[in-house]
Design an enzyme around this catalytic site. Sequence first.
Site, PDB file in Angstrom:
ATOM      1  N   ARG A  19       8.506  42.816 -16.346  1.00 25.15           N
ATOM      2  CA  ARG A  19       7.699  43.861 -16.977  1.00 25.15           C
ATOM      3  C   ARG A  19       6.679  44.467 -15.998  1.00 25.15           C
ATOM      4  O   ARG A  19       6.454  45.666 -15.970  1.00 25.15           O
ATOM      5  CB  ARG A  19       6.955  43.237 -18.154  1.00 25.15           C
TER       6      ARG A  19
ATOM      7  N   HIS B 198       3.444  55.825 -34.347  1.00 28.04           N
ATOM      8  CA  HIS B 198       4.072  54.630 -34.903  1.00 28.04           C
ATOM      9  C   HIS B 198       4.491  54.933 -36.346  1.00 28.04           C
ATOM     10  O   HIS B 198       3.711  55.509 -37.116  1.00 28.04           O
ATOM     11  CB  HIS B 198       3.088  53.451 -34.864  1.00 28.04           C
TER      12      HIS B 198
ATOM     13  N   LEU C   3       4.089  47.872 -23.151  1.00 24.41           N
ATOM     14  CA  LEU C   3       3.460  48.149 -21.849  1.00 24.41           C
ATOM     15  C   LEU C   3       2.456  47.053 -21.495  1.00 24.41           C
ATOM     16  O   LEU C   3       1.769  46.518 -22.372  1.00 24.41           O
ATOM     17  CB  LEU C   3       2.772  49.513 -21.898  1.00 24.41           C
TER      18      LEU C   3
ATOM     19  N   MET D 279      10.166  52.734 -26.488  1.00 26.00           N
ATOM     20  CA  MET D 279      10.324  51.434 -27.130  1.00 26.00           C
ATOM     21  C   MET D 279      10.117  50.245 -26.189  1.00 26.00           C
ATOM     22  O   MET D 279      10.693  49.184 -26.394  1.00 26.00           O
ATOM     23  CB  MET D 279      11.712  51.361 -27.808  1.00 26.00           C
TER      24      MET D 279
ATOM     25  N   LEU E 145      -1.132  45.504 -29.107  1.00 23.95           N
ATOM     26  CA  LEU E 145       0.051  46.253 -29.530  1.00 23.95           C
ATOM     27  C   LEU E 145      -0.125  46.911 -30.911  1.00 23.95           C
ATOM     28  O   LEU E 145      -0.441  46.242 -31.890  1.00 23.95           O
ATOM     29  CB  LEU E 145       1.270  45.313 -29.562  1.00 23.95           C
ATOM     30  N   ASP E 146       0.064  48.214 -30.965  1.00 19.04           N
ATOM     31  CA  ASP E 146      -0.011  48.996 -32.212  1.00 19.04           C
ATOM     32  C   ASP E 146      -1.380  48.887 -32.904  1.00 19.04           C
ATOM     33  O   ASP E 146      -1.468  49.052 -34.122  1.00 19.04           O
ATOM     34  CB  ASP E 146       1.092  48.579 -33.205  1.00 19.04           C
TER      35      ASP E 146
HETATM   36  C1  GAR Z   1       9.812  57.617 -34.397  1.00 13.65           C
HETATM   37  O1  GAR Z   1       9.947  57.323 -35.768  1.00 13.65           O
HETATM   38  C2  GAR Z   1       8.593  56.925 -33.815  1.00 13.65           C
HETATM   39  O2  GAR Z   1       7.524  56.844 -34.722  1.00 13.65           O
HETATM   40  C3  GAR Z   1       9.143  55.557 -33.528  1.00 13.65           C
HETATM   41  O3  GAR Z   1      10.443  55.774 -33.029  1.00 13.65           O
HETATM   42  C4  GAR Z   1      10.948  56.979 -33.601  1.00 13.65           C
HETATM   43  C5  GAR Z   1      11.391  57.868 -32.468  1.00 13.65           C
HETATM   44  O4  GAR Z   1      12.020  59.017 -32.945  1.00 13.65           O
HETATM   45  N1  GAR Z   1       8.330  54.855 -32.605  1.00 13.65           N
HETATM   46  C6  GAR Z   1       8.184  53.535 -32.619  1.00 13.65           C
HETATM   47  O5  GAR Z   1       8.733  52.813 -33.406  1.00 13.65           O
HETATM   48  C7  GAR Z   1       7.240  53.010 -31.541  1.00 13.65           C
HETATM   49  N2  GAR Z   1       6.949  51.645 -31.778  1.00 13.65           N
HETATM   50  P1  GAR Z   1      12.258  60.237 -31.996  1.00 13.65           P
HETATM   51  O6  GAR Z   1      12.895  59.657 -30.731  1.00 13.65           O
HETATM   52  O7  GAR Z   1      13.233  61.097 -32.746  1.00 13.65           O
HETATM   53  O8  GAR Z   1      10.955  60.892 -31.722  1.00 13.65           O
END
Ligand code: GAR
Length: 211
Positions: free
Chosen positions: A61, A105, A89, A86, A140-141
């Site tokens: 990482r 999120h 970091l 995804m 995280l988050d």
């Molecule tokens: C979205 O729903 C975003 O909120 C989520 O991934 C999706 C990406 O969609 N993000 C996470 O889960 C981050 N932890 P997209 O590629 O169509 O924007």
Amino acid sequence: MKRIVILISGRGSNMQVLLETKLDAQIVAVISNNPSARGLQFARSAGVETKLVNHRDYADRTSFDKALGDAIAAYSPDLIVLAGFMRILTEQFIKRFSGRILNIHPSLLPAFSGLDTHRRALDEGVKLHGCTVHFVTPALDHGPIVIQAAVPVLPDDDEERLAARVLQQEHVVYPQAIRWFLEGRLAIEGNHVRLSAAWRNPVPIISPLPK
Ligand code: GAR
């Protein structure tokens, strides 16, 4: 003009909305950790520079985050936008760009941090679900929250229907949060974000709506 770098891992619909939104900034690059991220193709066709920093090419990482950070820094961005990025970091990475990283999120944080947010919301029987834009911190988050949108969870929802309803709101709140950032209207105070703006009358959101 301010400079934005967007990080994606997949579909890239949030990125697409940002590329199609009039912002007082230039999106100088879209970077992905995933060579088959569908969003890369759209970014290229929109004339935006794309770059791949494949996490599989790095032993750990720390070395991946160093390479990713260097790739980002080469564009001298004022703001880094995580749009369905995804990878978790490292603290070093987050500190390097402190106060300049936003994430979206798919839940009403602090509920349902992590993965599978829509399935978990359905399992818990919550009546409101939604999305959150927040500054990224090492927890995280759990960074300071800029804006949230809530949607009702309906009796016949499945994961796909609920995800689509939430995604529609993601496409509304992310451009808004980024506009506020670019206008210098967001101040981070501890774990809070203060928005220097006049509030319109706040309306309560109730679900199910009593007759
Ligand atoms: C979205 O729903 C975003 O909120 C989520 O991934 C999706 C990406 O969609 N993000 C996470 O889960 C981050 N932890 P997209 O590629 O169509 O924007």
